[in-house]
Design a protein around this motif. Structure first.
Motif, PDB file in Angstrom:
ATOM      1  N   VAL A  32       2.211 -14.220 -24.400  1.00 34.64           N
ATOM      2  CA  VAL A  32       3.157 -14.865 -23.498  1.00 34.64           C
ATOM      3  C   VAL A  32       2.459 -15.832 -22.544  1.00 34.64           C
ATOM      4  O   VAL A  32       1.258 -15.752 -22.330  1.00 34.64           O
ATOM      5  CB  VAL A  32       3.953 -13.821 -22.678  1.00 34.64           C
ATOM      6  CG1 VAL A  32       4.812 -12.944 -23.585  1.00 34.64           C
ATOM      7  CG2 VAL A  32       3.042 -12.968 -21.810  1.00 34.64           C
ATOM      8  N   ALA A  34       2.335 -17.636 -18.581  1.00 35.47           N
ATOM      9  CA  ALA A  34       2.352 -17.092 -17.223  1.00 35.47           C
ATOM     10  C   ALA A  34       3.781 -16.909 -16.729  1.00 35.47           C
ATOM     11  O   ALA A  34       4.075 -15.940 -16.017  1.00 35.47           O
ATOM     12  CB  ALA A  34       1.566 -18.000 -16.288  1.00 35.47           C
ATOM     13  N   ALA A  37       5.060 -13.804 -18.273  1.00 36.39           N
ATOM     14  CA  ALA A  37       4.327 -12.688 -17.672  1.00 36.39           C
ATOM     15  C   ALA A  37       4.880 -12.387 -16.284  1.00 36.39           C
ATOM     16  O   ALA A  37       5.072 -11.221 -15.931  1.00 36.39           O
ATOM     17  CB  ALA A  37       2.837 -13.011 -17.594  1.00 36.39           C
ATOM     18  N   VAL A  47       0.539  -3.713 -15.528  1.00 33.72           N
ATOM     19  CA  VAL A  47      -0.445  -4.747 -15.831  1.00 33.72           C
ATOM     20  C   VAL A  47      -1.809  -4.095 -15.974  1.00 33.72           C
ATOM     21  O   VAL A  47      -2.253  -3.369 -15.081  1.00 33.72           O
ATOM     22  CB  VAL A  47      -0.484  -5.826 -14.728  1.00 33.72           C
ATOM     23  CG1 VAL A  47      -1.512  -6.901 -15.056  1.00 33.72           C
ATOM     24  CG2 VAL A  47       0.896  -6.430 -14.502  1.00 33.72           C
ATOM     25  N   LEU A  95       1.617  -5.359 -19.778  1.00 34.00           N
ATOM     26  CA  LEU A  95       1.074  -6.712 -19.865  1.00 34.00           C
ATOM     27  C   LEU A  95      -0.441  -6.620 -19.822  1.00 34.00           C
ATOM     28  O   LEU A  95      -1.010  -6.076 -18.872  1.00 34.00           O
ATOM     29  CB  LEU A  95       1.583  -7.565 -18.700  1.00 34.00           C
ATOM     30  CG  LEU A  95       0.998  -8.964 -18.575  1.00 34.00           C
ATOM     31  CD1 LEU A  95       1.410  -9.844 -19.761  1.00 34.00           C
ATOM     32  CD2 LEU A  95       1.440  -9.602 -17.259  1.00 34.00           C
ATOM     33  N   VAL A  97      -4.070  -8.436 -19.563  1.00 34.79           N
ATOM     34  CA  VAL A  97      -4.598  -9.650 -18.956  1.00 34.79           C
ATOM     35  C   VAL A  97      -6.117  -9.658 -19.048  1.00 34.79           C
ATOM     36  O   VAL A  97      -6.759  -8.619 -18.887  1.00 34.79           O
ATOM     37  CB  VAL A  97      -4.193  -9.736 -17.466  1.00 34.79           C
ATOM     38  CG1 VAL A  97      -4.739 -10.987 -16.818  1.00 34.79           C
ATOM     39  CG2 VAL A  97      -2.696  -9.670 -17.311  1.00 34.79           C
ATOM     40  N   TRP A 109      -4.437  -5.645 -26.685  1.00 36.60           N
ATOM     41  CA  TRP A 109      -3.037  -5.956 -27.011  1.00 36.60           C
ATOM     42  C   TRP A 109      -2.740  -5.546 -28.455  1.00 36.60           C
ATOM     43  O   TRP A 109      -1.737  -4.902 -28.726  1.00 36.60           O
ATOM     44  CB  TRP A 109      -2.769  -7.450 -26.799  1.00 36.60           C
ATOM     45  CG  TRP A 109      -1.488  -7.921 -27.391  1.00 36.60           C
ATOM     46  CD1 TRP A 109      -0.233  -7.707 -26.892  1.00 36.60           C
ATOM     47  CD2 TRP A 109      -1.310  -8.674 -28.590  1.00 36.60           C
ATOM     48  NE1 TRP A 109       0.709  -8.295 -27.723  1.00 36.60           N
ATOM     49  CE2 TRP A 109       0.068  -8.886 -28.765  1.00 36.60           C
ATOM     50  CE3 TRP A 109      -2.198  -9.186 -29.536  1.00 36.60           C
ATOM     51  CZ2 TRP A 109       0.579  -9.597 -29.849  1.00 36.60           C
ATOM     52  CZ3 TRP A 109      -1.671  -9.893 -30.602  1.00 36.60           C
ATOM     53  CH2 TRP A 109      -0.300 -10.088 -30.744  1.00 36.60           C
ATOM     54  N   LEU A 121       2.644  -7.006 -24.082  1.00 39.04           N
ATOM     55  CA  LEU A 121       2.508  -8.458 -23.975  1.00 39.04           C
ATOM     56  C   LEU A 121       1.063  -8.796 -23.624  1.00 39.04           C
ATOM     57  O   LEU A 121       0.367  -8.017 -22.976  1.00 39.04           O
ATOM     58  CB  LEU A 121       3.451  -8.983 -22.884  1.00 39.04           C
ATOM     59  CG  LEU A 121       4.915  -8.563 -23.016  1.00 39.04           C
ATOM     60  CD1 LEU A 121       5.700  -9.002 -21.785  1.00 39.04           C
ATOM     61  CD2 LEU A 121       5.524  -9.129 -24.286  1.00 39.04           C
ATOM     62  N   TRP A 122       0.653  -9.988 -24.037  1.00 36.93           N
ATOM     63  CA  TRP A 122      -0.702 -10.465 -23.737  1.00 36.93           C
ATOM     64  C   TRP A 122      -0.582 -11.828 -23.079  1.00 36.93           C
ATOM     65  O   TRP A 122      -0.024 -12.756 -23.661  1.00 36.93           O
ATOM     66  CB  TRP A 122      -1.523 -10.549 -25.016  1.00 36.93           C
ATOM     67  CG  TRP A 122      -2.840 -11.254 -24.899  1.00 36.93           C
ATOM     68  CD1 TRP A 122      -3.728 -11.179 -23.865  1.00 36.93           C
ATOM     69  CD2 TRP A 122      -3.429 -12.147 -25.850  1.00 36.93           C
ATOM     70  NE1 TRP A 122      -4.834 -11.960 -24.121  1.00 36.93           N
ATOM     71  CE2 TRP A 122      -4.670 -12.563 -25.333  1.00 36.93           C
ATOM     72  CE3 TRP A 122      -3.019 -12.610 -27.092  1.00 36.93           C
ATOM     73  CZ2 TRP A 122      -5.505 -13.443 -26.009  1.00 36.93           C
ATOM     74  CZ3 TRP A 122      -3.853 -13.492 -27.760  1.00 36.93           C
ATOM     75  CH2 TRP A 122      -5.080 -13.895 -27.225  1.00 36.93           C
ATOM     76  N   LEU A 123      -1.092 -11.958 -21.855  1.00 36.15           N
ATOM     77  CA  LEU A 123      -1.111 -13.234 -21.143  1.00 36.15           C
ATOM     78  C   LEU A 123      -2.279 -14.051 -21.684  1.00 36.15           C
ATOM     79  O   LEU A 123      -3.423 -13.877 -21.266  1.00 36.15           O
ATOM     80  CB  LEU A 123      -1.244 -13.013 -19.634  1.00 36.15           C
ATOM     81  CG  LEU A 123      -1.329 -14.259 -18.766  1.00 36.15           C
ATOM     82  CD1 LEU A 123      -0.165 -15.216 -19.013  1.00 36.15           C
ATOM     83  CD2 LEU A 123      -1.430 -13.873 -17.306  1.00 36.15           C
ATOM     84  N   TRP A 130      -2.290 -17.871 -14.764  1.00 39.85           N
ATOM     85  CA  TRP A 130      -1.468 -17.253 -13.728  1.00 39.85           C
ATOM     86  C   TRP A 130      -1.658 -17.974 -12.399  1.00 39.85           C
ATOM     87  O   TRP A 130      -0.694 -18.317 -11.723  1.00 39.85           O
ATOM     88  CB  TRP A 130      -1.849 -15.770 -13.605  1.00 39.85           C
ATOM     89  CG  TRP A 130      -1.076 -15.024 -12.563  1.00 39.85           C
ATOM     90  CD1 TRP A 130      -1.410 -14.858 -11.255  1.00 39.85           C
ATOM     91  CD2 TRP A 130       0.174 -14.349 -12.747  1.00 39.85           C
ATOM     92  NE1 TRP A 130      -0.469 -14.107 -10.612  1.00 39.85           N
ATOM     93  CE2 TRP A 130       0.518 -13.784 -11.507  1.00 39.85           C
ATOM     94  CE3 TRP A 130       1.010 -14.157 -13.839  1.00 39.85           C
ATOM     95  CZ2 TRP A 130       1.675 -13.042 -11.327  1.00 39.85           C
ATOM     96  CZ3 TRP A 130       2.154 -13.408 -13.661  1.00 39.85           C
ATOM     97  CH2 TRP A 130       2.490 -12.867 -12.419  1.00 39.85           C
TER      98      TRP A 130
END
Length: 134
Positions: A32, A34, A37, A47, A95, A97, A109, A121-123, A130
């Motif tokens: 995903v 930012a 996220a 997170v 999430l 990060v 992830w 989810l993976w930023l 971010w």
């Protein structure tokens, strides 16, 4: 000849990653931006941050839990224990990060996507993206 073999191996690796990403997206997991996220965090996602402790100390996403960079390399039992001790509920959205394009974050992830019942989810742009988006 070696160059051709190496090129074919990279193509296969890329195709395998793409197939895994398609599979993961179909199951509610995904890479995903930012903005996505931030929406997940606003909706209560846990997170997990797999950067070095020094980078984490310099700034991290709200309520982020620092995990060892090698978390994805732990046995499943050890990883589950680590996450449980950190209060991470894998039946809810998580999430992951790291740094932009971080292989450790991607590996975690990938591992969590295989067995978590919640979304994972993976930023992809990491904390850099971010911070850039405010």
């Amino acid at each position: 000849m070696h160059r051709l073999v190496r090129t074919l191996a990279l193509v296969c690796l890329s195709a395998t990653s793409a197939l895994w990403c398609l599979h993961a997206s179909a199951n509610g997991h995904g890479a995903v931006s930012a903005d996505a996220a931030a929406q997940a965090v606003a909706q209560g996602a846990s997170v997990v941050d797999v950067r070095r402790a020094q980078a984490y100390a310099q700034g991290h996403l709200p309520n982020a839990t620092l995990l060892p960079q090698e978390a994805a390399k732990l046995s499943l039992a050890d990883l589950e224990r680590l996450l449980s001790d950190a209060g991470i509920d894998l039946s809810r959205t998580v999430l992951v990060v790291g740094e932009p394009g971080d292989a450790n974050a991607q590996a975690l992830w990938h591992t969590l996507s295989a067995y978590a019942t919640g979304r994972v989810l993976w930023l992809v742009g990491g904390t850099t993206e971010w911070q850039m988006t405010g």
